[in-house]
Design a protein around this motif. Structure first.
Motif, short mmCIF file in Angstrom:
data_model
loop_
_atom_site.label_atom_id
_atom_site.label_comp_id
_atom_site.label_asym_id
_atom_site.label_seq_id
_atom_site.Cartn_x
_atom_site.Cartn_y
_atom_site.Cartn_z
N SER A 18 0.83 -1.20 0.00
CA SER A 18 0.00 0.00 0.00
C SER A 18 0.87 1.25 0.00
O SER A 18 0.66 2.16 -0.81
CB SER A 18 -0.91 -0.02 1.23
N THR A 75 -4.16 -1.02 13.70
CA THR A 75 -4.47 -1.51 12.37
C THR A 75 -5.98 -1.67 12.19
O THR A 75 -6.54 -1.24 11.17
CB THR A 75 -3.77 -2.86 12.10
N LEU A 79 -8.29 0.34 9.55
CA LEU A 79 -9.08 -0.38 8.55
C LEU A 79 -10.57 -0.09 8.69
O LEU A 79 -11.28 0.03 7.68
CB LEU A 79 -8.80 -1.88 8.63
N ILE A 83 -13.03 1.54 5.93
CA ILE A 83 -14.33 0.94 5.56
C ILE A 83 -15.43 2.00 5.63
O ILE A 83 -16.27 2.09 4.72
CB ILE A 83 -14.66 -0.27 6.46
N ARG A 114 -11.54 -6.94 1.59
CA ARG A 114 -10.12 -7.07 1.92
C ARG A 114 -9.85 -6.55 3.33
O ARG A 114 -9.17 -7.21 4.12
CB ARG A 114 -9.28 -6.29 0.90
N ASN A 115 -10.40 -5.39 3.65
CA ASN A 115 -10.17 -4.82 4.97
C ASN A 115 -10.80 -5.66 6.07
O ASN A 115 -10.22 -5.80 7.15
CB ASN A 115 -10.70 -3.38 5.02
#
Length: 171
Positions: A18, A75, A79, A83, A114-115
């Motif tokens: 990323s 994290t 995330l 979202i 994915r998240n």
């Protein structure tokens, strides 16, 4: 190999990729953040740099096995924030993808799913019994991620060359 090392590798790799993608195509990333229209224009550059530094911090903390549990909580928070932004973007602009990783990046597909998977990996990693992390693990993670980033860059460059070749053939 411990599950924890595998989980740390996955998360560190995704955030390293990323970071690498955002730095490689900084202008697209900047425009993507700007298009979200949630940050005042004066603060966009500061926000972009802050996010890049924070992602670098996460990569380092996973590779060196620092701040266990706290890094997973950070994290997960990041995330979840992503979202929420993606859901808002879907609602306001009717877009289900993002260009957060630059143009034409496979990581832009299914960002919410994915998240959510990464959040699950973080939760699993927090619940794994702690083991003795050694420097050899950090060196392995670092060079593995570096190798994958180089391979990704080669793959991406080949893809761009093919596209340029097709454009050249039509001229």
């Amino acid at each position: 190999m411990s599950w924890s090392i595998l989980f740390q590798f996955i998360i560190a790799f995704i955030f390293a990729l990323s970071l690498f993608s955002k730095l490689s195509d900084y202008d697209s990333f900047f425009q993507e953040v700007e298009s979200l229209e949630i940050i005042p224009h004066k603060l966009i550059a500061l926000s972009v740099y802050s996010l890049l530094i924070f992602e670098l911090f996460l990569v380092v903390s996973y590779v060196l096995d620092l701040f266990s549990v706290w890094r997973e909580l950070f994290t997960i928070t990041l995330l979840l924030f992503f979202i929420i932004i993606l859901l808002r973007k879907t609602k306001t602009k009717n877009q289900t993808t993002c260009s957060c990783f630059g143009n034409d990046n496979f990581l832009n597909k299914y960002p919410i799913q994915r998240n959510l998977i990464l959040i699950l990996i973080c939760i699993l990693n927090m619940n794994i019994v702690s083991f003795q992390f050694q420097w050899s693990h950090s060196i392995f993670l670092f060079f593995s991620i570096l190798l994958f980033l180089v391979l990704f860059d080669i793959w991406n460059t080949i893809k761009k060359i093919k596209v340029m070749g097709k454009i050249h053939d039509h001229i």
